[in-house]
Design a protein around this motif. Structure first.
Motif, short mmCIF file in Angstrom:
data_model
loop_
_atom_site.label_atom_id
_atom_site.label_comp_id
_atom_site.label_asym_id
_atom_site.label_seq_id
_atom_site.Cartn_x
_atom_site.Cartn_y
_atom_site.Cartn_z
N SER A 1 0.83 -1.19 0.00
CA SER A 1 0.00 0.00 0.00
C SER A 1 0.86 1.24 0.00
O SER A 1 1.96 1.28 0.54
CB SER A 1 -0.92 0.00 1.23
OG SER A 1 -1.77 -1.12 1.18
N TRP B 1 -9.09 -0.69 -6.31
CA TRP B 1 -8.59 -0.16 -5.05
C TRP B 1 -7.16 -0.63 -4.78
O TRP B 1 -6.30 0.16 -4.39
CB TRP B 1 -9.52 -0.57 -3.91
CG TRP B 1 -9.09 -0.11 -2.55
CD1 TRP B 1 -8.65 -0.87 -1.51
CD2 TRP B 1 -9.05 1.24 -2.08
NE1 TRP B 1 -8.35 -0.09 -0.43
CE2 TRP B 1 -8.58 1.22 -0.74
CE3 TRP B 1 -9.37 2.47 -2.65
CZ2 TRP B 1 -8.42 2.37 0.02
CZ3 TRP B 1 -9.22 3.62 -1.90
CH2 TRP B 1 -8.75 3.56 -0.59
N SER B 2 -6.91 -1.91 -5.02
CA SER B 2 -5.57 -2.45 -4.78
C SER B 2 -4.53 -1.83 -5.70
O SER B 2 -3.42 -1.51 -5.28
CB SER B 2 -5.59 -3.97 -4.97
OG SER B 2 -6.49 -4.59 -4.07
N ARG C 1 -3.59 1.76 -4.72
CA ARG C 1 -2.76 1.87 -3.52
C ARG C 1 -1.37 1.23 -3.67
O ARG C 1 -0.61 1.19 -2.70
CB ARG C 1 -3.49 1.20 -2.34
CG ARG C 1 -4.75 1.96 -1.91
CD ARG C 1 -5.52 1.15 -0.87
NE ARG C 1 -4.71 0.82 0.30
CZ ARG C 1 -4.51 1.61 1.33
NH1 ARG C 1 -5.07 2.82 1.34
NH2 ARG C 1 -3.77 1.23 2.35
#
Length: 505
Positions: A3, A474-475, A478
């Motif tokens: 992240s 989302w992954s 990030r």
């Protein structure tokens, strides 16, 4: 994946290292994105021009390759459909219910070549590409043997899954003719990924285009002139895939562009097979879980009260979806190559920008495709069959088809990013949760408990696809691309060490 915890460390804002230069990666793009003295808008505009030019050269011919290859499969179903509704349903069941099993497994395992060759080419480790190609072909040829056994026993398998004996018999006859295609897959996918990693895509498009013409002529002769029916249609499809394999391999042997990466058959390909199987398995599971998802939709539809009508309508929709999905698969290949090359070259900012660009372009194209499908929903089925009942059923399913097409504009591209980075195992876990724990149970609930039939089954499975797409977005957003470069370097060192060990042996 790691992240991003501090915006000041974003790859688009950090200085470019002096060593970030290599074939495959774009030093120019990395330098433009690193030039903090230039206004942000001008930087993004210049970067977009560079990336779109690189993307077009990769994606356009890749899209053509996958479209043409899929058109061969669709044309086979069209020839079968003209024999009757039972033959159309049987070809659909054999293709979507059995053949996609092999396609997903082989393409998934071949994706390991895409990761390793893409990153090795970006790092200028050219001699490793040929070894990866041969090693993958060996693993896939061995894998083709148990798949062939499944093909041979396709009739009892389909009956066990709830299909009627007449439908299972017709579908099994179609599947028998596809057995040679399995072994063509085993060689084609490693070759295809080997070429794509070097941004050599146009020759494959020309070979596929020529093969499509031959395929159409041979299908007409086999099905209608020789009267071989379903078996003739599927045998012709197998032959066409072998023509593509031979054409691409001849290109590798004769092209100056492959001299550095193909140095002939090498005994090193037989070493490190266990490690390669482990890495390939992650790729296979990731893609198989995606491919089998809609394969299961077809199998579940065969359990409805009027399975022939449901399968005919789904055959048309899945045929259209499969054809348009090839556009996204082309962008999937482009994303994998671009990200893999940039990571191998040590260009984190260029890798991040490539992801953003290819996802945006693919989504916009999918949006237009979905609108076109809705506008022709009432006449769409007549390209496959002349039945008015099927046409009405297809028209009723088109809104769900349009939603699926739009989601497919994003999800496959993100899977391509995963392949380029080597995230296959992570995506496999995401796929299990979204597809099989959420999507399929929800489809069963809507389709059977709430009596919504095939629309309910498909709606539930769209829910799983939507969840998976959101998680991957989302992954990816990030991700720390600097750390991905470090992981790529470690992976290449590891595989280089494996190669040196083999040499000593």
């Amino acid at each position: 994946m790691e992240s991003q915890t501090n915006e000041l460390h974003h790859p688009l804002l950090e200085p470019v290292p002096d060593s970030a230069a290599s074939n495959g990666g774009s030093v120019e793009l990395e330098m433009v994105l690193s030039d903090t003295e230039t206004p942000l808008i001008r930087r993004l505009a210049a970067a977009s021009r560079i990336e779109l030019n690189l993307l077009y050269k990769l994606a356009a011919p890749a899209v053509m390759v996958y479209l043409i290859n899929n058109a061969m499969s669709i044309s086979t179903r069209i020839f079968s459909g003209q024999l009757g509704n039972l033959e159309l349903a049987a070809a659909s069941l054999g293709n979507q219910g059995i053949q996609l099993f092999a396609y997903g497994l082989m393409l998934g395992m071949g994706s390991a070549v895409e990761t390793l060759c893409g990153q090795a080419f970006g790092a200028r480790k050219y001699d490793m590409l040929g070894v990866y190609l041969q090693r993958s072909a060996i693993v896939l040829l061995v894998t083709a043997i148990p798949i062939t056994i499944i093909y041979i026993f396709s009739k009892p398998i389909l009956i066990l899954l709830g299909q009627s004996p007449s439908m299972a018999s017709a579908a099994a006859l179609f599947v028998y003719g596809l057995i040679p295609q399995v072994f063509a897959y085993a060689i084609n996918f490693p070759i295809q990924k080997f070429l794509q990693a070097q941004s050599i895509v146009a020759p494959s498009a020309y070979i596929s285009a020529g093969t499509l013409v031959v395929h159409m002529i041979l299908s007409w002769i086999m099905v209608y002139k020789l009267g071989l029916g379903l078996l003739g249609a599927s045998l012709t499809l197998s032959l066409s895939w072998w023509i593509i394999v031979v054409g691409q391999f001849v290109y590798i042997l004769t092209s100056p562009r492959c001299r550095a990466t193909w140095t002939g058959f090498n005994s090193k390909a037989f070493g490190g097979l266990l490690e390669f199987v482990k890495f390939s398995s992650g790729s296979a599971v990731m893609l198989c879980l995606e491919t089998w998802y809609f394969q299961i939709l077809v199998l579940i539809a065969g359990l409805l009260e009027n399975p022939e009508l449901a399968l005919d309508a789904l055959s048309v929709c899945m045929g259209v979806n499969g054809l348009l999905f090839m556009v996204s698969v082309g962008f999937n290949a482009a994303a994998s190559v671009r990200v893999g090359n940039e990571l191998g070259a040590g260009n984190p900012k260029a890798a991040a920008f490539s992801v953003l660009t290819v996802t945006t372009v693919s989504f916009l194209i999918a949006l237009v495709e979905g609108m076109i499908v809705l506008s022709v929903r009432h006449v769409l089925s007549y390209a496959f069959t002349s039945g008015e009942t099927v046409a009405n059923a297809v028209s009723d399913l088109c809104p769900l088809l349009a939603i699926t097409i739009i989601l497919n504009g994003i999800q496959p591209v993100l899977s391509g990013v995963a392949v380029g980075c080597g995230w296959q195992a992570y995506v496999a876990y995401v796929n299990v949760g979204c597809y099989y724990i959420v999507g399929i149970p929800l489809g069963f609930l809507l389709g059977f408990h709430f009596k919504l039939g095939v629309k309910g089954i498909w709606s539930g499975m769209i829910g799983g696809t939507g969840m998976q797409t959101f998680i991957l977005l989302w992954s990816t957003f990030r991700t720390d691309w600097n750390k991905e470069v470090e992981k790529t370097n470690k992976r290449l060192v590891k595989w280089e060490a494996n190669k040196e060990t083999i040499l000593k042996e």
